[in-house]
Design a protein around this motif. Sequence first.
Motif, PDB file in Angstrom:
ATOM      1  N   ASP A 198       0.825  -1.210   0.000  1.00  0.00           N
ATOM      2  CA  ASP A 198       0.000   0.000   0.000  1.00  0.00           C
ATOM      3  C   ASP A 198       0.857   1.256   0.000  1.00  0.00           C
ATOM      4  O   ASP A 198       0.519   2.249  -0.670  1.00  0.00           O
ATOM      5  CB  ASP A 198      -0.922  -0.007   1.220  1.00  0.00           C
ATOM      6  CG  ASP A 198      -1.825   1.212   1.266  1.00  0.00           C
ATOM      7  OD1 ASP A 198      -2.647   1.368   0.341  1.00  0.00           O
ATOM      8  OD2 ASP A 198      -1.699   2.029   2.209  1.00  0.00           O
ATOM      9  N   ARG A 199       1.976   1.247   0.702  1.00  0.00           N
ATOM     10  CA  ARG A 199       2.825   2.431   0.781  1.00  0.00           C
ATOM     11  C   ARG A 199       3.448   2.742  -0.580  1.00  0.00           C
ATOM     12  O   ARG A 199       3.625   3.908  -0.938  1.00  0.00           O
ATOM     13  CB  ARG A 199       3.899   2.240   1.839  1.00  0.00           C
ATOM     14  CG  ARG A 199       3.310   2.214   3.254  1.00  0.00           C
ATOM     15  CD  ARG A 199       4.321   1.806   4.284  1.00  0.00           C
ATOM     16  NE  ARG A 199       5.315   2.846   4.524  1.00  0.00           N
ATOM     17  CZ  ARG A 199       6.391   2.670   5.295  1.00  0.00           C
ATOM     18  NH1 ARG A 199       6.598   1.496   5.868  1.00  0.00           N
ATOM     19  NH2 ARG A 199       7.249   3.657   5.471  1.00  0.00           N
ATOM     20  N   TYR A 200       3.776   1.713  -1.347  1.00  0.00           N
ATOM     21  CA  TYR A 200       4.268   1.958  -2.704  1.00  0.00           C
ATOM     22  C   TYR A 200       3.115   2.327  -3.646  1.00  0.00           C
ATOM     23  O   TYR A 200       3.257   3.192  -4.516  1.00  0.00           O
ATOM     24  CB  TYR A 200       4.996   0.723  -3.235  1.00  0.00           C
ATOM     25  CG  TYR A 200       6.380   0.542  -2.662  1.00  0.00           C
ATOM     26  CD1 TYR A 200       7.430   1.372  -3.056  1.00  0.00           C
ATOM     27  CD2 TYR A 200       6.647  -0.461  -1.725  1.00  0.00           C
ATOM     28  CE1 TYR A 200       8.703   1.205  -2.528  1.00  0.00           C
ATOM     29  CE2 TYR A 200       7.910  -0.630  -1.199  1.00  0.00           C
ATOM     30  CZ  TYR A 200       8.944   0.205  -1.596  1.00  0.00           C
ATOM     31  OH  TYR A 200      10.209   0.049  -1.084  1.00  0.00           O
ATOM     32  N   ARG A 201       1.991   1.664  -3.477  1.00  0.00           N
ATOM     33  CA  ARG A 201       0.847   1.897  -4.354  1.00  0.00           C
ATOM     34  C   ARG A 201       0.418   3.360  -4.322  1.00  0.00           C
ATOM     35  O   ARG A 201       0.027   3.920  -5.355  1.00  0.00           O
ATOM     36  CB  ARG A 201      -0.316   1.001  -3.920  1.00  0.00           C
ATOM     37  CG  ARG A 201      -1.558   1.095  -4.786  1.00  0.00           C
ATOM     38  CD  ARG A 201      -2.702   0.279  -4.194  1.00  0.00           C
ATOM     39  NE  ARG A 201      -2.319  -1.093  -3.972  1.00  0.00           N
ATOM     40  CZ  ARG A 201      -2.247  -1.680  -2.770  1.00  0.00           C
ATOM     41  NH1 ARG A 201      -2.524  -0.999  -1.667  1.00  0.00           N
ATOM     42  NH2 ARG A 201      -1.874  -2.939  -2.654  1.00  0.00           N
ATOM     43  N   ARG A 202       0.501   3.976  -3.159  1.00  0.00           N
ATOM     44  CA  ARG A 202       0.006   5.336  -3.008  1.00  0.00           C
ATOM     45  C   ARG A 202       0.746   6.355  -3.862  1.00  0.00           C
ATOM     46  O   ARG A 202       0.193   7.398  -4.204  1.00  0.00           O
ATOM     47  CB  ARG A 202       0.083   5.756  -1.529  1.00  0.00           C
ATOM     48  CG  ARG A 202      -1.106   5.279  -0.703  1.00  0.00           C
ATOM     49  CD  ARG A 202      -0.993   5.740   0.729  1.00  0.00           C
ATOM     50  NE  ARG A 202      -0.252   4.794   1.557  1.00  0.00           N
ATOM     51  CZ  ARG A 202       0.206   5.080   2.776  1.00  0.00           C
ATOM     52  NH1 ARG A 202       0.051   6.272   3.290  1.00  0.00           N
ATOM     53  NH2 ARG A 202       0.839   4.149   3.468  1.00  0.00           N
ATOM     54  N   VAL A 203       1.998   6.079  -4.219  1.00  0.00           N
ATOM     55  CA  VAL A 203       2.756   7.048  -5.020  1.00  0.00           C
ATOM     56  C   VAL A 203       2.562   6.831  -6.520  1.00  0.00           C
ATOM     57  O   VAL A 203       3.024   7.647  -7.323  1.00  0.00           O
ATOM     58  CB  VAL A 203       4.271   6.994  -4.699  1.00  0.00           C
ATOM     59  CG1 VAL A 203       4.502   7.187  -3.215  1.00  0.00           C
ATOM     60  CG2 VAL A 203       4.908   5.709  -5.195  1.00  0.00           C
ATOM     61  N   LEU A 204       1.876   5.755  -6.898  1.00  0.00           N
ATOM     62  CA  LEU A 204       1.715   5.441  -8.313  1.00  0.00           C
ATOM     63  C   LEU A 204       0.430   6.055  -8.859  1.00  0.00           C
ATOM     64  O   LEU A 204      -0.630   5.954  -8.243  1.00  0.00           O
ATOM     65  CB  LEU A 204       1.681   3.927  -8.520  1.00  0.00           C
ATOM     66  CG  LEU A 204       2.912   3.143  -8.061  1.00  0.00           C
ATOM     67  CD1 LEU A 204       2.683   1.649  -8.254  1.00  0.00           C
ATOM     68  CD2 LEU A 204       4.157   3.593  -8.827  1.00  0.00           C
ATOM     69  N   VAL A 205       0.520   6.676 -10.030  1.00  0.00           N
ATOM     70  CA  VAL A 205      -0.660   7.249 -10.670  1.00  0.00           C
ATOM     71  C   VAL A 205      -1.391   6.163 -11.452  1.00  0.00           C
ATOM     72  O   VAL A 205      -0.810   5.109 -11.775  1.00  0.00           O
ATOM     73  CB  VAL A 205      -0.277   8.415 -11.607  1.00  0.00           C
ATOM     74  CG1 VAL A 205       0.410   9.525 -10.825  1.00  0.00           C
ATOM     75  CG2 VAL A 205       0.605   7.928 -12.758  1.00  0.00           C
ATOM     76  N   PRO A 206      -2.667   6.380 -11.775  1.00  0.00           N
ATOM     77  CA  PRO A 206      -3.385   5.418 -12.621  1.00  0.00           C
ATOM     78  C   PRO A 206      -2.633   5.168 -13.930  1.00  0.00           C
ATOM     79  O   PRO A 206      -2.027   6.080 -14.489  1.00  0.00           O
ATOM     80  CB  PRO A 206      -4.730   6.111 -12.864  1.00  0.00           C
ATOM     81  CG  PRO A 206      -4.927   6.954 -11.639  1.00  0.00           C
ATOM     82  CD  PRO A 206      -3.555   7.463 -11.285  1.00  0.00           C
ATOM     83  N   GLY A 207      -2.670   3.928 -14.367  1.00  0.00           N
ATOM     84  CA  GLY A 207      -1.913   3.544 -15.553  1.00  0.00           C
ATOM     85  C   GLY A 207      -0.572   2.941 -15.229  1.00  0.00           C
ATOM     86  O   GLY A 207       0.082   2.362 -16.108  1.00  0.00           O
ATOM     87  N   SER A 208      -0.144   3.059 -13.950  1.00  0.00           N
ATOM     88  CA  SER A 208       1.095   2.420 -13.521  1.00  0.00           C
ATOM     89  C   SER A 208       0.900   0.908 -13.453  1.00  0.00           C
ATOM     90  O   SER A 208      -0.225   0.405 -13.382  1.00  0.00           O
ATOM     91  CB  SER A 208       1.527   2.947 -12.147  1.00  0.00           C
ATOM     92  OG  SER A 208       1.866   4.315 -12.208  1.00  0.00           O
ATOM     93  N   ALA A 209       2.021   0.186 -13.467  1.00  0.00           N
ATOM     94  CA  ALA A 209       1.967  -1.278 -13.465  1.00  0.00           C
ATOM     95  C   ALA A 209       2.592  -1.835 -12.198  1.00  0.00           C
ATOM     96  O   ALA A 209       3.520  -1.246 -11.627  1.00  0.00           O
ATOM     97  CB  ALA A 209       2.679  -1.840 -14.691  1.00  0.00           C
ATOM     98  N   LEU A 210       2.090  -2.975 -11.763  1.00  0.00           N
ATOM     99  CA  LEU A 210       2.689  -3.755 -10.686  1.00  0.00           C
ATOM    100  C   LEU A 210       3.014  -5.134 -11.253  1.00  0.00           C
ATOM    101  O   LEU A 210       2.128  -5.814 -11.787  1.00  0.00           O
ATOM    102  CB  LEU A 210       1.730  -3.882  -9.503  1.00  0.00           C
ATOM    103  CG  LEU A 210       2.181  -4.773  -8.334  1.00  0.00           C
ATOM    104  CD1 LEU A 210       3.481  -4.256  -7.726  1.00  0.00           C
ATOM    105  CD2 LEU A 210       1.078  -4.860  -7.276  1.00  0.00           C
ATOM    106  N   VAL A 211       4.281  -5.521 -11.157  1.00  0.00           N
ATOM    107  CA  VAL A 211       4.759  -6.797 -11.684  1.00  0.00           C
ATOM    108  C   VAL A 211       5.213  -7.647 -10.496  1.00  0.00           C
ATOM    109  O   VAL A 211       6.109  -7.239  -9.752  1.00  0.00           O
ATOM    110  CB  VAL A 211       5.936  -6.586 -12.661  1.00  0.00           C
ATOM    111  CG1 VAL A 211       6.497  -7.932 -13.137  1.00  0.00           C
ATOM    112  CG2 VAL A 211       5.508  -5.724 -13.846  1.00  0.00           C
ATOM    113  N   ILE A 212       4.590  -8.798 -10.309  1.00  0.00           N
ATOM    114  CA  ILE A 212       4.936  -9.677  -9.196  1.00  0.00           C
ATOM    115  C   ILE A 212       5.142 -11.099  -9.703  1.00  0.00           C
ATOM    116  O   ILE A 212       4.358 -11.598 -10.515  1.00  0.00           O
ATOM    117  CB  ILE A 212       3.836  -9.688  -8.113  1.00  0.00           C
ATOM    118  CG1 ILE A 212       3.760  -8.334  -7.389  1.00  0.00           C
ATOM    119  CG2 ILE A 212       4.065 -10.806  -7.097  1.00  0.00           C
ATOM    120  CD1 ILE A 212       2.641  -8.242  -6.365  1.00  0.00           C
ATOM    121  N   SER A 213       6.210 -11.746  -9.234  1.00  0.00           N
ATOM    122  CA  SER A 213       6.323 -13.204  -9.342  1.00  0.00           C
ATOM    123  C   SER A 213       6.664 -13.733  -7.961  1.00  0.00           C
ATOM    124  O   SER A 213       7.370 -13.075  -7.197  1.00  0.00           O
ATOM    125  CB  SER A 213       7.361 -13.613 -10.396  1.00  0.00           C
ATOM    126  OG  SER A 213       8.655 -13.155 -10.065  1.00  0.00           O
TER     127      SER A 213
END
Length: 262
Positions: free
Chosen positions: A170-185
């Motif tokens: 959540d702390r990282y998510r808050r700085v990202l604007v719409p259209g940003s990507a999250l890549v997880i493996s």
Amino acid sequence: MGSSSHEVDVSLPNPARIYDYGLGGHHNFAADREAFHQLLEVDPDSRTVVRSNRAFLRRAVRFCLDRGITRFLDLGSGVPTVGNVHEAAHEMNPRARVVYVDNEPVAAAQTRRLLQDQPNTAIIEADLRDPDAVLTAPATAELLDFSEPVALVMASVLHWVGDDVADLLDRYRRVLVPGSALVISHLTDEDLPEQMRRVEAIFDETSAPVTYRPRSRAAELFTGFDIVEPGAVYCSEWRAEPHERLAEPERSKIWAAVGIKS
């Protein structure tokens, strides 16, 4: 490797250096190599695991670039080996900007050396569990503009974060604007529990014990993001070419997903 090398306990295996050895890298010590050979004994597919994850990472980077995302924040980036984010990104767009983050001294020192002549790249020696240190670092401010979409990359790293990761994400998510990507493996034991218990026992003797999370946790990890097709699948299946797929996808032991912030 500079002064950071004096901080390294070479007798204690480290997952980043074990991963480097599995990919054929040279930034590892005898204890790391021994740990990887122990992994091969309980999971003969261990090299397939790390290679499938690295192939997914390249495809995910290309996916982000195809969407116009040219800035990447790679958390827990590990030791530099073939197919790192900036290599995959710069093949398509030399102006793409990449900030690596790792707190393992060998990984940070070797990445710094690798990037000396690489424009639009930087390494921050910091713990991804300290978002303030990562997000306020000079390199972050210089290379990443959070008023535009950024790809947050967490490839094969969250399973080394043992406590609850929801607040961290959540702390990282808050700085990202719409259209940003999250890549997880992420490593999982859901289809091969007995074998993965033996793998877990090996990592219990390293600097970072492993925490498995199943694909069913993807929706929670991607809160605030729309997971793109094909969803949370084994990494060898994620938008892979036929030659990259495994006949038995669970052999990759790692699931992967990409989400776009809504």
